[in-house]
Write a protein that holds these residues in place. Structure first.
Motif, short mmCIF file in Angstrom:
data_model
loop_
_atom_site.label_atom_id
_atom_site.label_comp_id
_atom_site.label_asym_id
_atom_site.label_seq_id
_atom_site.Cartn_x
_atom_site.Cartn_y
_atom_site.Cartn_z
N LEU A 143 44.87 56.87 36.56
CA LEU A 143 44.61 56.85 35.13
C LEU A 143 45.17 55.57 34.53
O LEU A 143 46.20 55.06 34.97
CB LEU A 143 45.26 58.06 34.44
CG LEU A 143 44.82 59.45 34.92
CD1 LEU A 143 45.65 60.52 34.22
CD2 LEU A 143 43.33 59.67 34.66
N ASP A 144 44.51 55.07 33.51
CA ASP A 144 44.97 53.84 32.84
C ASP A 144 46.23 54.08 32.01
O ASP A 144 47.08 53.20 31.89
CB ASP A 144 43.86 53.29 31.94
CG ASP A 144 42.83 52.50 32.74
OD1 ASP A 144 43.16 52.02 33.83
OD2 ASP A 144 41.69 52.38 32.26
N ASP A 145 46.33 55.26 31.43
CA ASP A 145 47.46 55.57 30.54
C ASP A 145 48.73 55.73 31.38
O ASP A 145 48.94 56.75 32.04
CB ASP A 145 47.16 56.84 29.75
CG ASP A 145 48.21 57.13 28.68
OD1 ASP A 145 49.33 56.59 28.78
OD2 ASP A 145 47.92 57.92 27.77
N SER A 146 49.58 54.72 31.34
CA SER A 146 50.78 54.71 32.21
C SER A 146 51.80 55.77 31.83
O SER A 146 52.70 56.08 32.62
CB SER A 146 51.42 53.33 32.17
OG SER A 146 51.79 52.98 30.85
N THR A 147 51.68 56.35 30.64
CA THR A 147 52.66 57.36 30.22
C THR A 147 52.41 58.70 30.89
O THR A 147 53.25 59.60 30.81
CB THR A 147 52.61 57.56 28.69
OG1 THR A 147 51.35 58.14 28.32
CG2 THR A 147 52.81 56.25 27.97
N LEU A 148 51.26 58.85 31.55
CA LEU A 148 50.89 60.15 32.13
C LEU A 148 51.37 60.33 33.57
O LEU A 148 51.28 61.42 34.13
CB LEU A 148 49.37 60.33 32.06
CG LEU A 148 48.78 60.32 30.65
CD1 LEU A 148 47.25 60.39 30.71
CD2 LEU A 148 49.32 61.49 29.83
N GLY A 149 51.89 59.28 34.18
CA GLY A 149 52.45 59.41 35.52
C GLY A 149 51.45 59.56 36.63
O GLY A 149 51.77 60.12 37.69
N VAL A 150 50.21 59.04 36.42
CA VAL A 150 49.19 59.10 37.48
C VAL A 150 48.61 57.69 37.65
O VAL A 150 47.44 57.44 37.35
CB VAL A 150 48.08 60.12 37.14
CG1 VAL A 150 47.12 60.26 38.33
CG2 VAL A 150 48.68 61.48 36.79
N PRO A 151 49.40 56.74 38.14
CA PRO A 151 48.91 55.37 38.28
C PRO A 151 48.09 55.14 39.54
O PRO A 151 47.53 54.07 39.74
CB PRO A 151 50.21 54.56 38.34
CG PRO A 151 51.18 55.48 38.99
CD PRO A 151 50.83 56.86 38.48
N GLY A 152 48.02 56.17 40.42
CA GLY A 152 47.29 56.05 41.69
C GLY A 152 48.23 56.03 42.88
O GLY A 152 49.46 56.01 42.74
N ASN A 153 47.62 56.08 44.07
CA ASN A 153 48.35 55.95 45.34
C ASN A 153 49.35 57.07 45.61
O ASN A 153 50.31 56.89 46.36
CB ASN A 153 49.08 54.60 45.41
CG ASN A 153 48.14 53.42 45.48
OD1 ASN A 153 47.01 53.54 45.95
ND2 ASN A 153 48.59 52.28 45.00
N ALA A 154 49.11 58.27 45.05
CA ALA A 154 50.04 59.38 45.32
C ALA A 154 50.12 59.68 46.81
O ALA A 154 51.19 60.01 47.33
CB ALA A 154 49.60 60.62 44.54
#
Length: 527
Positions: A143-154
């Motif tokens: 997700l683009d919204d960095s405040t949500l904690g889902v930037p990728g690569n989990a």
């Protein structure tokens, strides 16, 4: 021998006694949680440390596989489990650790012992660790919204969490946390290379083996902006990342995957895949925030001894599995990294040049080996070859390169695809490192299959122990010294029925492809 019990940070685990390839006993511990179950609000997010438990955890069976689809959906979201196989518990002298990252294109696969039985490698007095990590949309949504904690690569961060678990706990299984070798095949090989580039993995491993995959392979990359397409498929009427995330965390995992699979393109080199490793926005919690090629060429990566290589006919897999037995459109031929507009005059000219080089005006279906060579080179070898060159130029650790060409009845993938042409298919080398569900019960001593197993596990575990796959004097099993890359020589070991040192794998093809990239770059610069 009594069933073994070992204490890890979170509690006690009970394993079982198993028997290795040589008929000796070893201990198996399976299904140990290495992270908190990534459920509910933790779906898509970086893993969190596991919780403690009371009593003794039963660690005698494989844990849940991570949710994925091959022909049918299998597995669970609660899947972050690790397995440890060891000869001794709390030995006086700690043993080298081998940490396996399974393949499956970042969308399927698991560490299940039906595919990765430890019986071969465990004979060499190492501690073997296998584990599961999240796949597909669960492991690689961003997700683009960095405040949500889902930037990728989990899914890649799962690997880091598992490596941290090893650092904390492996001593109690007689493993040496200061001698850890990460190794993997296909997307597992690409993951090994990505871990070498990730600041997050600093100090967690000391050697690496990348089999049939690297960070530069075009299929080892995901799209950044797929979440809104996924929301449209699911009927989520919002453009807000926050609203979309809340909805995606509520729907069933099957509905999530049914929808995400509608975005999935075929396994082409001409398209970026919807869910896979990405370059994140830079932050203290980023797995990767710079382009892999920039990190490699600048020398900003973990410089450790490395084995890297490929199977002689990787392309059998691409042809049989991904193109379904036909030479499909041009997007299976021209990698998107060539950066040409599909259908443009230059693109069409490039397609014709590639076809001319590999088929020379022949009908490719009349000689399928031409197709296998093309797909070996453009899906796998080219990027691995260039990666090894760059790493050798910018690093200070040895780079050992190989071509696996051994072809026996153990080449299970090639047999599965009913291919008769000589060579080794993608994944065939795994049958010489791991016992699997297709392994014959009896392998005749001194047979090519038996020698192949003994040779592969010796090369790999020598490297794990000494940083050199052939450290000792030559013998009947290891009949030559494996030389690393040199500044002016691309040395590689051909692993067939014999071991033969050679230089410049597929020299003409590698020159052709690198020249093609240079020519298209020059042509674009003139536009």
């Amino acid at each position: 021998m009594d069933d073994p019990v070992v204490t890890v940070r979170e509690g006690k685990v009970r394993g079982k006694i198993s028997t290795d390839f040589d008929g000796n006993h070893f201990y198996s511990f399976q299904g140990i949680p290495y992270a908190k179950p990534p459920l509910g609000d933790l779906r898509f997010k970086a893993p969190e440390p596991p919780e403690k438990w009371n009593g003794i955890l039963d660690a005698t069976e494989n844990g849940n596989e991570c949710y994925a689809k091959s022909n049918i959906y299998t597995g669970s979201e609660d899947c972050l489990f690790i397995n440890v196989f060891t000869k001794k518990i709390q030995a006086k002298f700690l043993k080298p650790v081998m940490f396996l990252i399974h393949g499956g294109g970042f969308i399927s696969g698991s560490s299940h012992s039906i595919m990765f039985g430890p019986e071969y490698l465990i004979t060499q007095d190492v501690v073997l660790v296998t584990f599961n990590y999240r796949l597909g949309v669960l492991g690689f949504l961003c997700l683009d919204d960095s405040t949500l904690g889902v930037p990728g690569n989990a899914g890649l961060k799962d690997m880091v969490m598992a490596l941290n678990w090893v650092q904390y706990n492996i001593k109690n299984f007689s493993g040496d946390p200061n001698n850890v070798t990460i190794f993997g095949q296909s997307s597992g090989g690409a993951s090994v290379h990505l871990l070498m580039l990730s600041p997050m993995a600093k100090g967690l491993f000391h050697k690496a083996i990348a089999q049939s995959g690297c960070a530069l392979n075009v299929w080892a990359r995901g799209k950044k902006h797929t979440v809104h397409l996924l929301a449209d498929i699911l009927g989520i009427d919002s453009t807000s990342d926050k609203v979309i995330l809340e909805q995606l965390q509520k729907i069933s995992v099957k509905e999530l995957y049914n929808s995400s699979n509608k975005l999935a393109d075929p396994f082409y080199v001409g398209k970026v895949r919807p869910f896979g490793p990405i370059v994140e926005k830079k932050s203290a919690k980023s797995f990767l925030s710079e382009e892999p090629i920039d990190l490699i060429k600048s020398g900003r990566y973990h410089k450790v001894p490395l084995i890297m290589g490929y199977c002689s006919r990787e392309g059998i897999f691409v042809y049989a599995m991904c193109t379904k037995g036909t030479l499909l459109n041009d997007e299976t031929i021209v990698p998107y990294s060539v950066n040409l507009r599909i259908g443009s005059d230059q693109y069409n000219s490039t397609v014709n040049s590639i076809k001319k080089f590999y088929f020379n005006d022949r009908n490719p279906l009349e000689n399928k080996d031409d197709i296998y060579r093309l797909y070996t080179d453009n899906f796998f070898l080219l990027d691995m070859y260039n990666s090894a060159r760059y790493l050798s130029e910018t690093g200070n650790s040895p780079i050992y390169f190989y071509k696996f060409s051994l072809d026996t009845t153990l080449n299970s993938m090639k047999r599965f695809y009913s291919v008769t042409e000589p060579g080794a298919c993608h994944s065939d080398e795994l049958s010489y490192l791991f016992k699997n569900g297709l392994t014959p019960e009896d392998i005749e001593p001194k047979s090519p299959e038996y020698v192949g197993i003994k040779r592969m596990i010796k090369l790999w575990t020598n490297f794990v122990k000494y940083g050199n796959p052939t450290p000792n004097e030559q013998n009947n099993l290891l009949s030559t010294s494996w030389k690393p890359l040199e500044s002016s020589r691309f040395n590689y070991l051909d692993i067939g029925e014999e071991l033969v040192m050679k230089t410049d794998p597929e020299k003409k093809a590698m020159y052709f492809w690198n020249n093609l990239y240079n020519e298209t770059s020059v042509a674009k610069a003139k536009l």
